[in-house]
Motif scaffolding. Structure first.
Motif, PDB file in Angstrom:
ATOM      1  N   ILE A   1       9.578   2.577   1.824  1.00 48.77           N
ATOM      2  CA  ILE A   1       9.819   2.504   0.339  1.00 48.77           C
ATOM      3  C   ILE A   1       8.426   1.393   0.500  1.00 48.77           C
ATOM      4  O   ILE A   1       7.838   1.825  -0.683  1.00 48.77           O
ATOM      5  CB  ILE A   1      11.116   1.748   0.088  1.00 48.77           C
ATOM      6  N   PRO A   2       7.883   0.301   0.673  1.00 46.92           N
ATOM      7  CA  PRO A   2       7.115  -0.005   0.704  1.00 46.92           C
ATOM      8  C   PRO A   2       5.646   0.091   1.094  1.00 46.92           C
ATOM      9  O   PRO A   2       4.827   0.319   0.563  1.00 46.92           O
ATOM     10  CB  PRO A   2       7.868  -1.428   1.277  1.00 46.92           C
ATOM     11  N   THR A   3       6.079   1.072   2.261  1.00 47.40           N
ATOM     12  CA  THR A   3       4.435   2.395   2.605  1.00 47.40           C
ATOM     13  C   THR A   3       4.401   3.074   1.144  1.00 47.40           C
ATOM     14  O   THR A   3       3.041   3.203   1.064  1.00 47.40           O
ATOM     15  CB  THR A   3       4.734   2.633   4.142  1.00 47.40           C
ATOM     16  N   LEU A   4       5.533   3.530   0.813  1.00 48.47           N
ATOM     17  CA  LEU A   4       5.037   4.617  -0.359  1.00 48.47           C
ATOM     18  C   LEU A   4       4.353   3.604  -1.868  1.00 48.47           C
ATOM     19  O   LEU A   4       3.541   4.139  -2.244  1.00 48.47           O
ATOM     20  CB  LEU A   4       6.168   5.273  -0.306  1.00 48.47           C
ATOM     21  N   LEU A   5       4.804   2.622  -1.866  1.00 53.00           N
ATOM     22  CA  LEU A   5       4.402   1.949  -2.792  1.00 53.00           C
ATOM     23  C   LEU A   5       3.100   1.969  -2.580  1.00 53.00           C
ATOM     24  O   LEU A   5       1.634   1.898  -3.725  1.00 53.00           O
ATOM     25  CB  LEU A   5       5.508   1.229  -2.907  1.00 53.00           C
ATOM     26  N   ILE A   6       2.869   0.921  -1.169  1.00 51.24           N
ATOM     27  CA  ILE A   6       1.408   0.591  -1.714  1.00 51.24           C
ATOM     28  C   ILE A   6       0.335   2.099  -0.987  1.00 51.24           C
ATOM     29  O   ILE A   6      -0.355   1.910  -1.820  1.00 51.24           O
ATOM     30  CB  ILE A   6       1.972  -0.432  -0.058  1.00 51.24           C
ATOM     31  N   PHE A   7       0.687   2.915  -0.034  1.00 54.12           N
ATOM     32  CA  PHE A   7       0.073   4.444  -0.177  1.00 54.12           C
ATOM     33  C   PHE A   7      -0.086   4.898  -2.331  1.00 54.12           C
ATOM     34  O   PHE A   7      -1.377   5.548  -2.023  1.00 54.12           O
ATOM     35  CB  PHE A   7       0.349   5.811   0.019  1.00 54.12           C
ATOM     36  N   ALA A   8       0.598   5.261  -2.849  1.00 55.51           N
ATOM     37  CA  ALA A   8       0.931   4.816  -4.491  1.00 55.51           C
ATOM     38  C   ALA A   8       0.157   4.248  -5.304  1.00 55.51           C
ATOM     39  O   ALA A   8      -0.777   4.584  -5.929  1.00 55.51           O
ATOM     40  CB  ALA A   8       1.977   5.198  -5.207  1.00 55.51           C
ATOM     41  N   VAL A   9       0.035   3.086  -4.804  1.00 52.36           N
ATOM     42  CA  VAL A   9      -0.873   1.783  -6.022  1.00 52.36           C
ATOM     43  C   VAL A   9      -2.064   2.265  -5.373  1.00 52.36           C
ATOM     44  O   VAL A   9      -3.396   2.223  -6.611  1.00 52.36           O
ATOM     45  CB  VAL A   9      -0.092   0.258  -5.363  1.00 52.36           C
ATOM     46  N   ILE A  10      -2.520   2.037  -3.620  1.00 56.54           N
ATOM     47  CA  ILE A  10      -4.174   2.157  -3.310  1.00 56.54           C
ATOM     48  C   ILE A  10      -4.588   3.384  -3.882  1.00 56.54           C
ATOM     49  O   ILE A  10      -5.993   3.787  -4.132  1.00 56.54           O
ATOM     50  CB  ILE A  10      -4.052   2.523  -2.081  1.00 56.54           C
ATOM     51  N   ALA A  11      -3.912   4.457  -4.005  1.00 61.41           N
ATOM     52  CA  ALA A  11      -4.040   6.522  -4.511  1.00 61.41           C
ATOM     53  C   ALA A  11      -4.346   6.021  -6.070  1.00 61.41           C
ATOM     54  O   ALA A  11      -5.751   6.412  -6.473  1.00 61.41           O
ATOM     55  CB  ALA A  11      -3.522   7.193  -4.296  1.00 61.41           C
ATOM     56  N   PHE A  12      -3.791   5.051  -6.029  1.00 65.42           N
ATOM     57  CA  PHE A  12      -3.895   4.645  -8.211  1.00 65.42           C
ATOM     58  C   PHE A  12      -5.379   4.316  -8.223  1.00 65.42           C
ATOM     59  O   PHE A  12      -5.697   4.268  -8.716  1.00 65.42           O
ATOM     60  CB  PHE A  12      -2.555   4.507  -8.538  1.00 65.42           C
ATOM     61  N   THR A  13      -5.057   3.234  -7.451  1.00 70.26           N
ATOM     62  CA  THR A  13      -6.456   2.368  -7.965  1.00 70.26           C
ATOM     63  C   THR A  13      -7.677   2.522  -7.300  1.00 70.26           C
ATOM     64  O   THR A  13      -9.201   2.204  -7.630  1.00 70.26           O
ATOM     65  CB  THR A  13      -6.175   0.900  -7.634  1.00 70.26           C
ATOM     66  N   SER A  14      -7.642   3.097  -6.282  1.00 70.63           N
ATOM     67  CA  SER A  14      -9.204   3.919  -5.762  1.00 70.63           C
ATOM     68  C   SER A  14     -10.111   5.180  -5.838  1.00 70.63           C
ATOM     69  O   SER A  14     -10.546   5.838  -5.405  1.00 70.63           O
ATOM     70  CB  SER A  14      -9.116   3.220  -4.292  1.00 70.63           C
ATOM     71  N   HIS A  15      -8.351   6.058  -6.637  1.00 74.01           N
ATOM     72  CA  HIS A  15      -9.168   7.141  -6.857  1.00 74.01           C
ATOM     73  C   HIS A  15      -9.553   8.158  -5.616  1.00 74.01           C
ATOM     74  O   HIS A  15      -9.992   9.422  -5.507  1.00 74.01           O
ATOM     75  CB  HIS A  15     -10.574   7.355  -7.297  1.00 74.01           C
ATOM     76  N   SER A  16      -8.105   7.842  -4.868  1.00 70.55           N
ATOM     77  CA  SER A  16      -8.045   8.433  -3.667  1.00 70.55           C
ATOM     78  C   SER A  16      -6.885   9.834  -3.753  1.00 70.55           C
ATOM     79  O   SER A  16      -6.579  10.418  -3.340  1.00 70.55           O
ATOM     80  CB  SER A  16      -7.452   7.343  -2.413  1.00 70.55           C
ATOM     81  N   TYR A  17      -6.814   9.474  -4.772  1.00 73.36           N
ATOM     82  CA  TYR A  17      -5.720  11.025  -5.322  1.00 73.36           C
ATOM     83  C   TYR A  17      -6.402  11.862  -5.671  1.00 73.36           C
ATOM     84  O   TYR A  17      -5.385  13.344  -5.763  1.00 73.36           O
ATOM     85  CB  TYR A  17      -4.899  10.567  -6.799  1.00 73.36           C
TER      86      TYR A  17
END
Length: 173
Positions: free
Chosen positions: A104-120
């Motif tokens: 769960i923390p791994t997925l949350l970290i991935f989501a935050v990184i994708a959201f803030t770094s335009h990796s989506y």
């Protein structure tokens, strides 16, 4: 500009394949209730994002602008790490052995990184709906992400679109 809502929708769709992978692990362990919940939730995330893109592109869309582009290249080719995140749940054979304190923390970290770094912009599920993601260069030497239903093979052209957020254009033609 739809910055916040569009970014949340794109980020949610970028992590939706993880839900489908967890659903496969749940099915292998005969946890069909969890499988259905994960599949339904992931499908809803994808459909919301497609709705946001289609609504923004539609007749009631914000005013479109013309964007000159000088270069174009696919935006999703350097994302092997993200594909590994999608497949990681398959490395655990038993659904009950998944360490949720790690996952769960791994997925949350991935989501935050994708959201803030335009990796989506790596979004394989949107590709199934015909959406393409490109890195485009502008005359001002700024690289932007272009989301389009069109296949674009050359630069030095104009794109009619709307700003979805910082450095993201949605083609409206």
């Amino acid at each position: 500009m739809l910055s916040g809502f569009a970014r949340v929708a794109l980020t949610a769709t970028a992590i939706a394949p993880v839900g489908f992978t967890y659903a496969a692990v749940a099915a292998l362990n005969e946890r069909y209730d969890i499988m259905l919940l994960l599949m339904f939730g992931s499908a809803i995330l994808v459909h919301i994002c497609v709705w946001v893109l289609n609504a923004t592109k539609g007749k009631n869309a914000p005013a479109s602008e013309t964007y000159p582009i000088t270069t174009v290249e696919p935006a999703d080719r350097e994302n092997t790490a993200i594909i590994l995140l999608y497949l990681m749940p398959l490395f655990t054979a038993d659904f009950n052995d998944l360490n949720w304190a790690i996952w769960i923390p791994t997925l949350l970290i991935f989501a935050v990184i994708a959201f803030t770094s335009h990796s989506y912009f790596f979004n394989p599920l949107l590709g199934l709906y015909g959406w393409h993601f490109y890195k485009v260069g502008t005359p001002e030497m700024v690289t932007r992400v272009l989301i389009s239903k069109k296949t674009i093979r050359k630069g030095n052209c104009n794109i009619v679109g709307v700003d979805l957020g910082d450095y993201v254009i949605l083609d409206t033609e």
